[in-house]
Design an enzyme around this catalytic site. Structure first.
Site, PDB file in Angstrom:
ATOM      1  N   LYS A  45      71.088  24.296  26.446  1.00  8.32           N
ATOM      2  CA  LYS A  45      70.864  23.006  27.123  1.00  8.32           C
ATOM      3  C   LYS A  45      69.554  22.367  26.650  1.00  8.32           C
ATOM      4  O   LYS A  45      68.694  23.072  26.103  1.00  8.32           O
ATOM      5  CB  LYS A  45      70.873  23.207  28.632  1.00  8.32           C
ATOM      6  CG  LYS A  45      69.797  24.125  29.168  1.00  8.32           C
ATOM      7  CD  LYS A  45      70.129  24.596  30.582  1.00  8.32           C
ATOM      8  CE  LYS A  45      68.996  25.416  31.150  1.00  8.32           C
ATOM      9  NZ  LYS A  45      69.393  26.153  32.358  1.00  8.32           N
ATOM     10  N   TYR A 269      40.890   5.962  24.857  1.00  6.21           N
ATOM     11  CA  TYR A 269      41.038   5.147  26.069  1.00  6.21           C
ATOM     12  C   TYR A 269      40.169   5.695  27.197  1.00  6.21           C
ATOM     13  O   TYR A 269      40.221   6.880  27.510  1.00  6.21           O
ATOM     14  CB  TYR A 269      42.488   5.174  26.557  1.00  6.21           C
ATOM     15  CG  TYR A 269      43.461   4.460  25.662  1.00  6.21           C
ATOM     16  CD1 TYR A 269      43.295   3.116  25.320  1.00  6.21           C
ATOM     17  CD2 TYR A 269      44.589   5.127  25.184  1.00  6.21           C
ATOM     18  CE1 TYR A 269      44.218   2.461  24.511  1.00  6.21           C
ATOM     19  CE2 TYR A 269      45.529   4.489  24.378  1.00  6.21           C
ATOM     20  CZ  TYR A 269      45.329   3.150  24.043  1.00  6.21           C
ATOM     21  OH  TYR A 269      46.234   2.525  23.257  1.00  6.21           O
ATOM     22  N   MET A 317      49.680   7.886  23.412  1.00  3.06           N
ATOM     23  CA  MET A 317      51.129   8.095  23.323  1.00  3.06           C
ATOM     24  C   MET A 317      51.513   8.784  22.010  1.00  3.06           C
ATOM     25  O   MET A 317      52.339   9.687  21.992  1.00  3.06           O
ATOM     26  CB  MET A 317      51.871   6.764  23.461  1.00  3.06           C
ATOM     27  CG  MET A 317      53.372   6.929  23.588  1.00  3.06           C
ATOM     28  SD  MET A 317      54.280   5.377  23.707  1.00  3.06           S
ATOM     29  CE  MET A 317      53.798   4.774  25.312  1.00  3.06           C
ATOM     30  N   ASP A 318      50.891   8.357  20.911  1.00  4.03           N
ATOM     31  CA  ASP A 318      51.298   8.848  19.584  1.00  4.03           C
ATOM     32  C   ASP A 318      50.173   9.531  18.805  1.00  4.03           C
ATOM     33  O   ASP A 318      50.362   9.887  17.654  1.00  4.03           O
ATOM     34  CB  ASP A 318      51.810   7.679  18.736  1.00  4.03           C
ATOM     35  CG  ASP A 318      52.639   6.729  19.548  1.00  4.03           C
ATOM     36  OD1 ASP A 318      53.650   7.186  20.094  1.00  4.03           O
ATOM     37  OD2 ASP A 318      52.257   5.557  19.684  1.00  4.03           O
TER      38      ASP A 318
HETATM   39  C1  LIG Z   1      69.176  27.517  32.286  1.00  5.80           C
HETATM   40  C2  LIG Z   1      70.093  28.511  32.805  1.00  5.80           C
HETATM   41  C3  LIG Z   1      70.078  29.828  32.319  1.00  5.80           C
HETATM   42  C4  LIG Z   1      69.026  30.335  31.351  1.00  5.80           C
HETATM   43  O1  LIG Z   1      67.782  30.481  32.024  1.00  5.80           O
HETATM   44  P1  LIG Z   1      66.545  31.182  31.287  1.00  5.80           P
HETATM   45  O2  LIG Z   1      65.595  31.478  32.396  1.00  5.80           O
HETATM   46  O3  LIG Z   1      65.985  30.180  30.351  1.00  5.80           O
HETATM   47  O4  LIG Z   1      67.063  32.367  30.613  1.00  5.80           O
HETATM   48  C5  LIG Z   1      71.057  30.687  32.761  1.00  5.80           C
HETATM   49  N1  LIG Z   1      71.989  30.283  33.658  1.00  5.80           N
HETATM   50  C6  LIG Z   1      72.027  29.036  34.153  1.00  5.80           C
HETATM   51  C7  LIG Z   1      73.080  28.667  35.135  1.00  5.80           C
HETATM   52  C8  LIG Z   1      71.074  28.120  33.764  1.00  5.80           C
HETATM   53  O5  LIG Z   1      71.092  26.881  34.275  1.00  5.80           O
END
Ligand SMILES: *Cc1c(COP(=O)(O)O)cnc(C)c1O
Length: 378
Positions: A45, A269, A317-318
């Site tokens: 993810k 800044y 920002m950059d």
């Molecule tokens: C993100 C997630 C994981 C992995 O978590 P880690 O702590 O990064 O290993 C596993 N199961 C679910 C449902 C998650 O959302």
């Protein structure tokens, strides 16, 4: 001052290096913690925790990990479009409107509600695999562990749906010997047992995230879902002496501009830093939009020729500025390490996360947003 550009074929003088051999090493270490029959789901993810989901998937496949988990339909779709054909589980139940897209792309949904199960059954023309998410105490998403059996009985007449797995997720698995985690495991076992007693095959049983994979072997079941440890980072200080991980991401830059202002002039800044006597100010082309949260301003250090030097002034920002006070040793184009090793010295993501008041998970996600990624040690 020499302003001749070194010959570097990158579009920007700041980038991320992703060490594929480190990822492969981490997976081999994870395999040592689990039974040979236990599978690994690589969690990809948020673009593989900022590392590039597709490249991480390919590297994981090369060492035998062939089950993936993502948070959103878009993330699954992206992997499919790039050619990943292995199972991809959506870790939560997406909106109804995404059902056609997930079916077309053979993404495996998580089911939590009866309405979703019915809609999925209606829209699928052939057998569709799903995983059931069970709530055992985190109180985020899932079907209450008491309701699991009845739910499965109720949907048993939805003939297109095929239960491929059952899972839960822990809230406090980063604490060793934790009563709450043990209770969650007990409730999960209860649910599984009652499902089996009804003669229903629960399929692949899984519950462990990275922390539980290391600290709770009794939570491994048929598969572990590992995220942060794939990327070589620890979920907690308690796991540090239990597995040897190698960080996959490092962040590098070159000194893009160099100045020697008068002492006590302001920098950046708001002039939150005044130039130290006899110092040089280097500017790096990396800023808060690249994941160096502004809260880190004037707090962290970077590496130059293997020594720590201070980041000074408010992070822009950059861009950001760094200062060398002990001798005018900065040169235009010098290599700077913001995260990772240089000679014997190292800046860790844990160190930065602590200074930013966050966890390494959040930092890698942000660092991966804009900087170009160079894949090394393929
Ligand atoms: C993100 C997630 C994981 C992995 O978590 P880690 O702590 O990064 O290993 C596993 N199961 C679910 C449902 C998650 O959302």
């Amino acid at each position: 001052m020499n302003t001749q550009e070194p010959d570097l074929h990158i579009p920007r003088w700041a980038w991320i290096e992703i060490d594929i051999s480190a990822l492969q090493h981490n997976i081999r270490q994870i395999k040592k913690l689990i039974q040979p029959k236990c599978r690994i789901m690589a969690i990809l993810k948020s673009n593989g925790y900022g590392h590039g989901a597709y490249q991480i998937a390919k590297a994981a496949l090369s060492v035998g990990v062939n089950f993936f988990g993502v948070a959103t339909v878009e993330e699954g779709l992206d992997l499919r479009q790039k050619g990943i054909t292995n199972p991809i589980l959506l870790l939560s139940q997406p909106p109804f409107s995404s059902i056609p897209l997930l079916l077309e792309n053979n993404l495996t949904p998580t089911i939590i509600t009866l309405d979703f199960a019915k809609e999925l059954n209606l829209l699928s023309k052939e057998e569709v695999k799903y995983h059931l998410k069970i709530e055992t105490g985190m109180n985020r998403i899932g079907l209450h562990y008491h309701e699991a059996v009845n739910f499965l009985k109720t949907i048993s007449n939805l003939s297109n749906l095929k239960l491929e797995g059952i899972f839960t997720h822990f809230a406090t698995a980063d604490i060793p010997h934790n009563k709450e985690t043990e209770l969650q495991i007990e409730r999960f076992n209860q649910a599984i047992n009652s499902i089996r007693l009804e003669g229903i095959d629960p399929g692949i049983i899984h519950s462990a995230n990275s922390a539980a994979t290391i600290l709770y072997p009794q939570s491994h079941f048929d598969m572990v879902r590992v995220g942060i440890i794939l990327y070589g980072l620890h979920p907690s200080v308690s796991t540090k002496n239990k597995i040897t991980l190698r960080p996959v991401m490092s962040v590098k830059a070159k000194i893009a501009f160099l100045k020697e202002p008068q002492s006590f002039e302001g920098v950046g800044y708001g002039f939150t830093h005044k130039v130290s006597p006899n110092s040089q100010i280097g500017t790096l082309s990396v800023g808060y939009a690249d994941g160096f949260h502004r809260i880190l301003s004037n707090k962290f250090e970077v590496l130059h020729k293997g020594r720590r030097v201070k980041q000074i002034g408010n992070i822009c920002m950059d861009m950001m500025m760094i200062e060398r006070t002990n001798g005018k040793l900065f040169s235009f184009g010098d290599d700077i390490v913001l995260v990772g090793k240089q000679n014997e010295e190292e800046i860790t993501l844990d160190e930065l996360a602590k200074l930013a008041g966050t966890i390494n998970h959040e930092l890698v996600c942000s660092l991966g947003l804009r900087l170009e990624k160079l894949y090394v040690n393929l």
